[in-house]
Scaffold this motif. Structure first.
Motif, mmCIF file in Angstrom:
data_model
loop_
_atom_site.group_PDB
_atom_site.id
_atom_site.type_symbol
_atom_site.label_atom_id
_atom_site.label_comp_id
_atom_site.label_asym_id
_atom_site.label_seq_id
_atom_site.Cartn_x
_atom_site.Cartn_y
_atom_site.Cartn_z
ATOM 1 N N THR A 3 0.849 -1.156 0.032
ATOM 2 C CA THR A 3 -0.137 -0.088 0.014
ATOM 3 C C THR A 3 0.976 1.266 0.002
ATOM 4 O OG1 THR A 3 -0.012 0.079 2.446
ATOM 5 C CG2 THR A 3 -1.948 -1.053 1.216
ATOM 6 N N LEU A 4 0.264 2.371 -0.282
ATOM 7 C CA LEU A 4 1.119 3.697 -0.324
ATOM 8 C C LEU A 4 -0.011 4.613 0.270
ATOM 9 C CD1 LEU A 4 3.152 5.548 -1.797
ATOM 10 C CD2 LEU A 4 1.386 6.061 -3.447
ATOM 11 N N THR A 5 0.541 5.168 1.566
ATOM 12 C CA THR A 5 -0.288 6.051 2.172
ATOM 13 C C THR A 5 -0.040 7.564 1.663
ATOM 14 O OG1 THR A 5 -0.154 4.725 3.950
ATOM 15 C CG2 THR A 5 -0.936 6.969 4.524
ATOM 16 N N VAL A 6 -1.131 8.317 1.217
ATOM 17 C CA VAL A 6 -0.979 9.751 0.866
ATOM 18 C C VAL A 6 -1.883 10.522 1.647
ATOM 19 C CG1 VAL A 6 -1.102 11.371 -1.126
ATOM 20 C CG2 VAL A 6 -0.477 8.843 -1.539
ATOM 21 N N GLY A 7 -1.577 11.268 2.256
ATOM 22 C CA GLY A 7 -2.299 11.962 3.226
ATOM 23 C C GLY A 7 -3.202 11.004 4.005
ATOM 24 N N ALA A 8 -4.686 11.139 3.972
ATOM 25 C CA ALA A 8 -5.518 10.217 4.772
ATOM 26 C C ALA A 8 -5.980 9.050 3.858
ATOM 27 C CB ALA A 8 -6.824 11.209 5.169
ATOM 28 N N ARG A 9 -5.358 8.921 2.543
ATOM 29 C CA ARG A 9 -5.679 7.694 1.648
ATOM 30 C C ARG A 9 -4.808 6.693 1.791
ATOM 31 N NH1 ARG A 9 -7.248 9.060 -4.056
ATOM 32 N NH2 ARG A 9 -5.525 10.320 -4.080
ATOM 33 N N THR A 10 -5.386 5.606 1.909
ATOM 34 C CA THR A 10 -4.196 4.316 1.591
ATOM 35 C C THR A 10 -4.753 3.950 0.261
ATOM 36 O OG1 THR A 10 -4.305 3.999 4.027
ATOM 37 C CG2 THR A 10 -3.641 2.311 2.608
ATOM 38 N N VAL A 29 -0.183 11.824 -5.282
ATOM 39 C CA VAL A 29 0.232 10.431 -5.322
ATOM 40 C C VAL A 29 1.484 10.238 -6.337
ATOM 41 C CG1 VAL A 29 -0.383 7.984 -6.370
ATOM 42 C CG2 VAL A 29 -2.131 9.388 -5.303
ATOM 43 N N ALA A 30 1.715 10.888 -7.060
ATOM 44 C CA ALA A 30 2.889 10.831 -7.934
ATOM 45 C C ALA A 30 4.096 11.267 -7.144
ATOM 46 C CB ALA A 30 2.773 11.855 -9.229
ATOM 47 N N SER A 31 3.809 12.188 -6.519
ATOM 48 C CA SER A 31 5.107 12.685 -5.438
ATOM 49 C C SER A 31 5.439 11.812 -4.466
ATOM 50 C CB SER A 31 4.507 14.036 -4.877
ATOM 51 O OG SER A 31 4.402 15.104 -5.826
ATOM 52 N N ALA A 32 4.293 11.089 -3.924
ATOM 53 C CA ALA A 32 4.402 10.094 -2.803
ATOM 54 C C ALA A 32 5.348 8.669 -3.520
ATOM 55 C CB ALA A 32 3.090 9.456 -2.360
ATOM 56 N N LEU A 33 4.773 8.243 -4.639
ATOM 57 C CA LEU A 33 5.622 7.462 -5.317
ATOM 58 C C LEU A 33 6.922 7.792 -5.529
ATOM 59 C CD1 LEU A 33 2.482 6.354 -7.955
ATOM 60 C CD2 LEU A 33 3.695 4.922 -6.162
ATOM 61 N N ALA A 34 7.248 8.758 -6.107
ATOM 62 C CA ALA A 34 8.497 9.414 -6.446
ATOM 63 C C ALA A 34 9.412 9.408 -5.197
ATOM 64 C CB ALA A 34 8.471 10.691 -6.902
ATOM 65 N N SER A 35 8.834 10.006 -4.219
ATOM 66 C CA SER A 35 9.807 9.859 -2.924
ATOM 67 C C SER A 35 10.051 8.449 -2.399
ATOM 68 C CB SER A 35 9.089 10.695 -1.719
ATOM 69 O OG SER A 35 7.842 10.510 -1.597
ATOM 70 N N ALA A 36 9.180 7.517 -2.488
ATOM 71 C CA ALA A 36 9.431 6.325 -2.509
ATOM 72 C C ALA A 36 10.478 5.753 -3.283
ATOM 73 C CB ALA A 36 8.065 5.283 -2.588
ATOM 74 N N GLU A 37 10.625 6.262 -4.486
ATOM 75 C CA GLU A 37 11.818 5.984 -5.214
ATOM 76 C C GLU A 37 13.095 6.920 -5.256
ATOM 77 O OE1 GLU A 37 12.053 3.431 -7.410
ATOM 78 O OE2 GLU A 37 9.911 2.746 -7.375
#
Lengths: 111, 97, 116
Positions: A3-10, A29-37
């Motif tokens: 899962t990926l948590t973005v703000g309040a969303r999973t 979501v894109a920014s969160a995915l990018a920081s995971a990378e």
């Protein structure tokens, strides 16, 4: 399950870390995915992500590397539609990584 | 260049044999196996179409035998080693899946 | 020099996995720079019909995928004239119609042929 948590969303991710639901994608979501990378998204990245979203809209599939380069050249010109530029932006695996950040499925024709 | 066309579907339910015969070159051969061997049913339309085309026609013996089909003199019976040999003798094999 | 491959797609688009599989072979071959040709034969020509929409069938859109062929380096796309005429279809603008004679010669020309 990934899962990926973005703000309040999973959000649900597949086993390779790609977003399961295409429509769950957003800029955050894109920014969160990018920081995971461990990647910082710049304007140059964003224009490729937008382009990929358009590609998927049009053809209903994620491009392998060569078609991605061709399509980028077609839409943004040859100075951006080349492997050097795209490899630099996406850590040497533009088809896979850019598709992931754009919220598309993993390109199936790209081993 | 010659192609071995391998067919395994019944010619009575499906268009593979018809299309294959339409597109076959003069150097090509046809190998019938499975339900495609029903094309050898004497007096049937597929039988006549095959005969009229005058190609090399091969038949997998055990499949024809299982179905009680007798072979006309223009069809040659092969076993599995014969099938392999035919695949080697032709430049390529086109299996109509 | 890699060997050339002709893929013959002869099933209708929404009835089973065959049309999808043929397209996947072609796209994968294109991604690896293989000299590749795609021929629509028999019911396969129905894949070329315009204004298809299988969303309600919950299937991925094969026809949208077909539009991407040239980006994947696949420019040799053909349709069997006989199959088109048999089904009352006019020549499509996304595939070059070929006569049976021309198809026969083409099968001869390619190093490998795969019919799905």
């Amino acid at each position: 399950m990934n899962t990926l948590t973005v703000g309040a969303r999973t959000l649900e991710l597949d086993k390779d870390g790609y977003l399961v639901d295409l429509n769950a994608w957003s800029v955050e979501v894109a920014s969160a995915l990018a920081s995971a990378e461990e990647l910082e998204l710049t304007d140059e990245h964003w224009e490729i992500l937008e382009l990929l979203r358009g590609f998927y809209q049009e053809f209903q599939l994620s491009p392998a590397t060569r078609p991605l380069i061709k399509y980028t050249a077609l839409k943004l010109g040859p100075e951006k539609g080349n492997s050097l530029h795209l490899n630099r932006l996406f850590k040497g695996t533009p088809a896979k990584l850019a598709a992931k950040l754009a919220g598309l499925p993993r390109p199936t024709n790209c081993l | 260049m010659s192609t071995l066309h391998v067919l395994s579907h019944s010619p009575f339910t499906d268009s593979r044999l018809g299309s294959c015969l339409r597109l076959c070159g003069a150097q090509d051969a046809v190998l019938l196996c499975g339900d495609a061997t029903y094309a050898l049913q004497a007096g049937s339309a597929p039988f006549q179409a095959l005969q009229a085309k005058a190609l090399d026609v091969f038949v997998l013996a055990e499949d024809a035998q299982a179905r009680g089909l007798s072979l006309p003199d223009w069809a040659k019976s092969v076993d599995y080693p014969g099938f392999v040999q035919l695949s080697i003798d032709h430049d390529k094999v086109n299996t109509w899946l | 020099m890699s060997r050339s491959l002709l893929v013959i797609s002869r099933q209708a688009p929404w009835s089973g996995p065959s049309a999808r599989e043929a397209l996947d072979v072609v796209l994968a071959g294109g991604a690896f720079d293989l000299p590749i040709g795609l021929l629509f034969l028999d019911d396969g020509v129905f894949q070329l019909a315009t204004a298809q929409d299988a969303k309600a069938l919950q299937q991925k859109d094969v026809t949208a995928n077909l539009q991407a062929l040239s980006l994947f380096g696949i420019d040799e796309v053909f349709a069997c004239s006989h199959s088109l005429a048999e089904r009352g279809l006019s020549p499509p603008d996304n595939a070059q119609p070929l006569s049976s004679e021309q198809i026969s010669q083409m099968i001869d020309r390619y190093d490998q042929v795969m019919t799905l």
